[in-house]
Design a protein around this motif. Sequence first.
Motif, short mmCIF file in Angstrom:
data_model
loop_
_atom_site.label_atom_id
_atom_site.label_comp_id
_atom_site.label_asym_id
_atom_site.label_seq_id
_atom_site.Cartn_x
_atom_site.Cartn_y
_atom_site.Cartn_z
N THR A 1 20.58 114.48 74.97
CA THR A 1 21.33 113.28 75.33
C THR A 1 21.28 112.33 74.14
OG1 THR A 1 20.76 113.51 77.66
CG2 THR A 1 21.53 111.35 76.93
N TYR A 2 22.45 111.95 73.65
CA TYR A 2 22.56 111.02 72.53
C TYR A 2 22.95 109.66 73.11
CZ TYR A 2 23.97 108.76 68.25
OH TYR A 2 24.09 107.87 67.21
N SER A 3 22.21 108.63 72.73
CA SER A 3 22.45 107.29 73.26
C SER A 3 22.62 106.29 72.12
CB SER A 3 21.28 106.87 74.14
OG SER A 3 21.43 105.52 74.54
N THR A 4 23.48 105.31 72.37
CA THR A 4 23.65 104.21 71.41
C THR A 4 22.89 102.96 71.87
OG1 THR A 4 25.67 103.46 72.51
CG2 THR A 4 25.93 105.04 70.69
N ARG A 5 21.97 103.14 72.78
CA ARG A 5 21.23 102.01 73.37
C ARG A 5 20.61 101.09 72.33
NH1 ARG A 5 17.07 104.36 76.81
NH2 ARG A 5 16.10 104.77 74.83
N ASP A 6 20.08 101.65 71.26
CA ASP A 6 19.43 100.83 70.23
C ASP A 6 20.42 100.05 69.36
OD1 ASP A 6 16.99 101.72 71.15
OD2 ASP A 6 16.85 103.33 69.67
N TYR A 7 21.71 100.36 69.49
CA TYR A 7 22.72 99.73 68.63
C TYR A 7 23.77 98.95 69.42
CZ TYR A 7 20.63 103.39 65.83
OH TYR A 7 19.73 104.22 65.21
N THR A 8 23.47 98.59 70.64
CA THR A 8 24.46 97.92 71.48
C THR A 8 24.41 96.41 71.31
OG1 THR A 8 22.97 97.84 73.35
CG2 THR A 8 24.41 99.75 73.20
N ASP A 9 25.55 95.80 71.59
CA ASP A 9 25.64 94.35 71.66
C ASP A 9 26.75 94.02 72.65
OD1 ASP A 9 28.10 94.67 70.31
OD2 ASP A 9 27.20 94.23 68.36
N SER A 10 27.14 92.76 72.74
CA SER A 10 28.14 92.36 73.73
C SER A 10 29.51 92.99 73.45
CB SER A 10 28.26 90.84 73.78
OG SER A 10 28.66 90.34 72.52
N MET A 11 29.77 93.37 72.23
CA MET A 11 31.06 93.98 71.88
C MET A 11 31.04 95.51 71.97
SD MET A 11 33.09 91.48 71.12
CE MET A 11 34.37 92.30 70.21
N HIS A 12 29.83 96.11 71.92
CA HIS A 12 29.68 97.57 71.92
C HIS A 12 28.67 97.97 72.99
CE1 HIS A 12 30.91 96.37 67.83
NE2 HIS A 12 31.73 97.40 67.96
N PRO A 13 29.14 98.32 74.19
CA PRO A 13 28.22 98.68 75.27
C PRO A 13 27.51 100.02 75.00
CG PRO A 13 30.48 99.10 75.93
CD PRO A 13 30.53 98.42 74.59
N THR A 14 26.42 100.22 75.73
CA THR A 14 25.67 101.46 75.61
C THR A 14 26.54 102.65 76.00
OG1 THR A 14 23.58 100.36 76.10
CG2 THR A 14 23.66 102.73 76.46
N ARG A 15 26.41 103.71 75.22
CA ARG A 15 27.14 104.94 75.49
C ARG A 15 26.15 106.10 75.43
NH1 ARG A 15 31.94 107.45 71.77
NH2 ARG A 15 31.88 109.49 72.72
N GLU A 16 26.26 107.01 76.39
CA GLU A 16 25.42 108.20 76.38
C GLU A 16 26.30 109.44 76.47
OE1 GLU A 16 22.36 108.09 79.32
OE2 GLU A 16 21.27 106.51 78.27
N ASP A 17 26.01 110.41 75.61
CA ASP A 17 26.72 111.68 75.62
C ASP A 17 25.70 112.80 75.76
OD1 ASP A 17 29.37 110.64 75.07
OD2 ASP A 17 28.66 110.23 73.03
N GLU A 18 26.04 113.80 76.57
CA GLU A 18 25.15 114.95 76.77
C GLU A 18 25.75 116.17 76.09
OE1 GLU A 18 24.35 115.43 80.90
OE2 GLU A 18 23.36 113.49 81.06
N HIS B 1 20.22 116.48 64.72
CA HIS B 1 20.70 115.20 64.20
C HIS B 1 22.20 115.08 64.40
CE1 HIS B 1 21.15 117.98 60.79
NE2 HIS B 1 22.18 117.24 60.45
N ARG B 2 22.66 113.85 64.34
CA ARG B 2 24.08 113.55 64.49
C ARG B 2 24.60 113.07 63.15
NH1 ARG B 2 26.90 110.50 69.48
NH2 ARG B 2 28.98 110.37 68.61
N HIS B 3 25.77 113.60 62.75
CA HIS B 3 26.37 113.22 61.48
C HIS B 3 27.87 113.15 61.67
CE1 HIS B 3 26.57 112.80 57.15
NE2 HIS B 3 27.49 113.74 57.11
N HIS B 4 28.44 111.98 61.45
CA HIS B 4 29.89 111.77 61.61
C HIS B 4 30.38 112.20 62.99
CE1 HIS B 4 30.46 110.45 57.52
NE2 HIS B 4 29.89 111.53 57.06
N GLY B 5 29.59 111.89 64.01
CA GLY B 5 30.00 112.18 65.38
C GLY B 5 29.73 113.59 65.86
N LEU B 6 29.19 114.45 65.02
CA LEU B 6 28.88 115.83 65.42
C LEU B 6 27.38 116.01 65.52
CD1 LEU B 6 31.36 117.73 63.06
CD2 LEU B 6 31.68 117.20 65.48
N ILE B 7 26.94 116.82 66.49
CA ILE B 7 25.53 117.11 66.68
C ILE B 7 25.22 118.45 66.03
CG2 ILE B 7 23.71 117.53 68.37
CD1 ILE B 7 24.61 114.69 68.47
#
Length: 86
Positions: free
Chosen positions: A7-24, A71-77
């Motif tokens: 599961t890849y999460s953007t939780r550590d990089y979220t703010d009011s303009m960019h909500p948390t996103r999780e991809d499995e 690892h994730r690089h340019h949107g690919l796992i």
Amino acid sequence: MLVADVTYSTRDYTDSMHPTREDEYTLAFPTVRFDKSSHTFVAGGTQVGTLKHGLFGARVVLAPNAELDIHRHHGLIFAAINPAEK
């Protein structure tokens, strides 16, 4: 075949303009084979892991000579099981 569920999460990089996103993702390791007699995973003739049974099911424990790189690089796992660095 051995697979890893990630599961890849953007939780550590979220703010009011960019909500948390999780991809499995399910990542396959097609060159890894399971040896039923020894409960080990083998790739290229080298043991890379062992199947361990526990109270809540089974899990794979990597061999001391192997390490998992995901690892994730340019949107690919990307995922690989590599020889452990000494």
